[in-house]
Design a protein around this motif. Structure first.
Motif, PDB file in Angstrom:
ATOM      1  N   ALA A 189       0.847  -1.191   0.000  1.00 27.87           N
ATOM      2  CA  ALA A 189       0.000   0.000   0.000  1.00 27.87           C
ATOM      3  C   ALA A 189       0.881   1.239   0.000  1.00 27.87           C
ATOM      4  N   PRO A 190       0.565   2.236  -0.823  1.00 30.28           N
ATOM      5  CA  PRO A 190       1.351   3.461  -0.848  1.00 30.28           C
ATOM      6  C   PRO A 190       1.158   4.234   0.451  1.00 30.28           C
ATOM      7  N   PRO A 191       2.096   5.119   0.787  1.00 30.55           N
ATOM      8  CA  PRO A 191       1.931   5.913   1.992  1.00 30.55           C
ATOM      9  C   PRO A 191       0.650   6.735   1.924  1.00 30.55           C
ATOM     10  N   LYS A 192      -0.027   6.848   3.018  1.00 29.64           N
ATOM     11  CA  LYS A 192      -1.283   7.575   3.044  1.00 29.64           C
ATOM     12  C   LYS A 192      -1.030   9.075   2.925  1.00 29.64           C
ATOM     13  N   THR A 193      -1.773   9.716   2.032  1.00 30.06           N
ATOM     14  CA  THR A 193      -1.714  11.164   1.874  1.00 30.06           C
ATOM     15  C   THR A 193      -3.027  11.716   2.398  1.00 30.06           C
ATOM     16  N   THR A 194      -2.977  12.478   3.468  1.00 30.70           N
ATOM     17  CA  THR A 194      -4.200  12.973   4.085  1.00 30.70           C
ATOM     18  C   THR A 194      -4.646  14.279   3.454  1.00 30.70           C
ATOM     19  N   LEU A 195      -5.935  14.499   3.466  1.00 36.43           N
ATOM     20  CA  LEU A 195      -6.475  15.754   2.967  1.00 36.43           C
ATOM     21  C   LEU A 195      -6.005  16.920   3.814  1.00 36.43           C
ATOM     22  N   PHE A 208      -5.992  20.232  -4.632  1.00 36.55           N
ATOM     23  CA  PHE A 208      -5.677  19.025  -5.412  1.00 36.55           C
ATOM     24  C   PHE A 208      -4.727  19.350  -6.567  1.00 36.55           C
ATOM     25  N   GLY A 209      -4.900  20.514  -7.173  1.00 33.70           N
ATOM     26  CA  GLY A 209      -3.996  20.908  -8.245  1.00 33.70           C
ATOM     27  C   GLY A 209      -2.569  21.067  -7.756  1.00 33.70           C
ATOM     28  N   TRP A 210      -2.415  21.647  -6.566  1.00 37.91           N
ATOM     29  CA  TRP A 210      -1.078  21.784  -5.959  1.00 37.91           C
ATOM     30  C   TRP A 210      -0.495  20.399  -5.676  1.00 37.91           C
ATOM     31  N   ALA A 211      -1.341  19.490  -5.194  1.00 46.53           N
ATOM     32  CA  ALA A 211      -0.869  18.144  -4.872  1.00 46.53           C
ATOM     33  C   ALA A 211      -0.364  17.426  -6.121  1.00 46.53           C
ATOM     34  N   VAL A 212      -1.063  17.606  -7.241  1.00 50.66           N
ATOM     35  CA  VAL A 212      -0.624  16.979  -8.494  1.00 50.66           C
ATOM     36  C   VAL A 212       0.697  17.589  -8.945  1.00 50.66           C
ATOM     37  N   ALA A 213       0.798  18.921  -8.895  1.00 49.25           N
ATOM     38  CA  ALA A 213       2.022  19.595  -9.332  1.00 49.25           C
ATOM     39  C   ALA A 213       3.223  19.209  -8.495  1.00 49.25           C
ATOM     40  N   ASN A 214       2.978  18.852  -7.231  1.00 47.77           N
ATOM     41  CA  ASN A 214       4.061  18.487  -6.326  1.00 47.77           C
ATOM     42  C   ASN A 214       4.193  16.972  -6.144  1.00 47.77           C
ATOM     43  N   LYS A 215       3.635  16.211  -7.085  1.00 43.93           N
ATOM     44  CA  LYS A 215       3.787  14.754  -7.110  1.00 43.93           C
ATOM     45  C   LYS A 215       3.231  14.064  -5.869  1.00 43.93           C
ATOM     46  N   ARG A 216       2.214  14.680  -5.270  1.00 43.49           N
ATOM     47  CA  ARG A 216       1.587  14.072  -4.102  1.00 43.49           C
ATOM     48  C   ARG A 216       0.377  13.235  -4.498  1.00 43.49           C
TER      49      ARG A 216
END
Length: 557
Positions: free
Chosen positions: A238-244, A328-336
């Motif tokens: 399982a990948p590391p959990k990324t919390t909202l 969410f856009g920031w998360a995508v740009a930062n590979k999260r």
């Protein structure tokens, strides 16, 4: 990820600066109940994090500016390691051999100091053991006391009894080995092995004190430390959990440094919190486009606790959906995250009906200001809130400023400039939409009402809000703005005029009727120049004073 360090603050009753740093939002539930061991110069401080704490705060124990700066960086780095370890998921587990190897570092550190007869072990007032400079007589007494306390703790058979004296040493050696955190069983194992190692070190020091410097046979019992292999992510793992909540905190840490307003953070944080509550989880990787659509529909049917009515489509679009798209856009740009589930979710707005002008009428303005003039605070209301309800409506009426700009005024923001008194509206006091300071000349009517006397009698600092423990005013400012809106609504019930923004529209209308140049009105209200040419030159205090002299007095009697 880096967190900006808050400038050192001083308690009112102390001249010694304090370390203050906000606990990241996503870390709060993970760190509550833990005791953090933090380096402070050559010492270690223990900070117990309670569920109600929102910031780490303690004395830096020095007044030397250079040492204050060094200790701030030292503590900030240690906290960052703690936060990283907590975010990485499960703490590390060590076996008995690895724990004993780490205890060997402690043994060698304490036993090898035996050649220096001026160093001895002493039990400190806070329960820690430390090496201090002593006389030979004090050395013997110190060893006796330290051994007695150590043996008593070991005799209980409960390693947790060693947490206070040895916990800081365990944490320091873990940091030295690059280990962020360990599980509870490992910590108890480390406390036990460290206690036994310290007992052996005491014995070696006692032999040294008697003139015996022969090699200690127990020194060979400590193996070389072999770090545990870190689990590698595989295709099936399982990948590391990324919390909202973690995404919001990390986005804010970056954007705060770039000058994004705290109000924007609060709107986005609330949007993400609303989504998490709707979904019943905080896992960003599990959020789908369908989840966001369902959330949008849910919010459109939700009742506002403030108005008692369903939320407007504009609120859902500009508040919830826009906030989710940005985070969410920031998360995508930062590979999260791999994708932005809110990217294509839209909400089309119809053209709203316009049933009246956006500004207060003369009758409404008079009613609001009369109520402010006659305001009697209820029992238990704070003096600063009562003062705001008395003065802020008048300040908005004669400046056309945003409500928050007036609510965050400080005593030093009102000053005399030649023969005129001016208010400086500055982002240094809190937040200004344009991030640019500007000046507003006080209207003559405000002098008659006694505003200047109120300012002169007020204590230093903010006039209407109170700073939190971490030095910020956001919580107090947000609460005051809501109270001000409710107060106006008690007088003006027409929902088609904004209770806070109505003053800005009215000021412009009245100013035009009075013959004040539009570019001067823009300068007073902090509006951008309409043309490139208008952006040249300055609007002087004299020009502002001439304009304010034209602005008609508002009679409420």
């Amino acid at each position: 990820m880096l967190y900006r360090l808050v400038r050192p603050v001083k308690r009112p009753d102390s001249s010694v600066p304090q370390f203050v740093q906000r606990i990241p939002t996503d870390i709060l539930p993970l760190v509550a109940g833990r005791t953090l061991s933090l380096p402070l110069g050559a010492e270690t401080v223990l900070v117990r994090v309670t569920p109600k704490m929102r910031s780490i705060r303690f004395s830096l124990r020095t007044r030397d500016p250079a040492e204050v700066k060094a200790r701030q960086g030292q503590v900030a780095s240690a906290l960052e390691r703690h936060w990283t370890a907590l975010r990485n998921g499960a703490p590390m587990s060590l076996n008995h051999r690895q724990a004993t190897a780490l205890a060997g570092d402690l043994y060698r550190s304490w036993a090898d100091a035996g050649a220096d007869r001026t160093l001895a072990v002493q039990l400190m007032p806070d329960g820690r053991w430390a090496r201090v400079r002593v006389t030979p007589e004090e050395e013997a007494a110190g060893f006796a006391s330290a051994k007695e306390n150590l043996e008593a703790a070991l005799a209980t058979g409960d390693p947790s009894e060693l947490q206070t004296p040895l916990g800081p040493l365990v944490d320091r050696l873990l940091r030295d080995r690059g280990i962020g955190s360990v599980d509870d069983d490992t910590r108890l194992l480390l406390l036990e092995t460290f206690g036994l190692a310290l007992r052996d070190a005491f014995a070696a020091r006692e032999r040294n004190a008697e003139g015996d410097y022969s090699p200690d046979p127990k020194a060979a019992r400590f193996p070389e430390f072999e770090p545990p292999a870190r689990t590698q992510c595989t295709a099936d793992a399982a990948p590391p959990k990324t919390t909202l909540s973690g995404l919001v905190a990390d986005w804010w840490a970056e954007r705060k440094a770039a000058g994004t307003k705290h109000g924007t953070f609060e709107r986005y944080r609330q949007a993400v919190a609303n989504l998490s509550a709707f979904l019943g989880h905080d896992d960003a990787n599990r959020v789908t486009v369908e989840d966001v659509i369902g959330f949008k529909d849910h919010r459109l049917a939700s009742i506002s606790p403030r108005t008692g009515k369903t939320l407007s489509a504009q609120t859902v679009k500009s508040g919830d959906l826009n906030g989710l798209k940005v985070i969410f856009g920031w998360a995508v740009a930062n590979k999260r995250l791999a994708s932005n589930p809110a990217k294509d979710v839209t909400l089309k707005l119809g053209k709203p009906q316009k049933l009246r002008g956006k500004g207060f009428t003369d009758e409404e303005a008079s009613a609001i200001l009369k109520a402010a003039l006659e305001y009697k605070p209820p029992r238990g209301e704070g003096s600063s809130v009562a003062a705001a309800k008395r003065w802020v409506p008048w300040l908005c009426a004669y400046s056309g400023a945003r409500l928050g700009e007036m609510c965050q005024l400080r005593k030093r923001d009102i000053r005399q400039h030649g023969q005129h008194w001016v208010i400086t509206i500055t982002p240094d006091a809190g937040t200004v939409k344009t991030n640019q300071a500007r000046e507003v000349v006080l209207h003559p009517h405000l002098f008659e009402l006694g505003f200047l006397e109120f300012v002169q009698k007020a204590p230093a600092g903010h006039l209407f809000v109170r700073e939190a423990a971490d030095g910020t005013i956001w919580k107090s400012l947000g609460s005051l703005k809501s109270r001000m809106a409710l107060t106006v609504r008690a007088t003006i019930t027409d929902a088609n005029v904004a209770p806070n923004h109505g003053w800005r529209h009215r000021f412009k209308t009245v100013g035009r009727e009075a013959g004040i140049d539009g570019w001067v009105l823009d300068a007073i209200q902090g509006h951008a120049a309409r043309t490139e040419g208008e952006g040249y030159g300055e609007v002087t205090v004299k020009t502002l004073a001439d304009a304010m002299a034209k602005f008609p007095r508002i009679d409420v009697r």
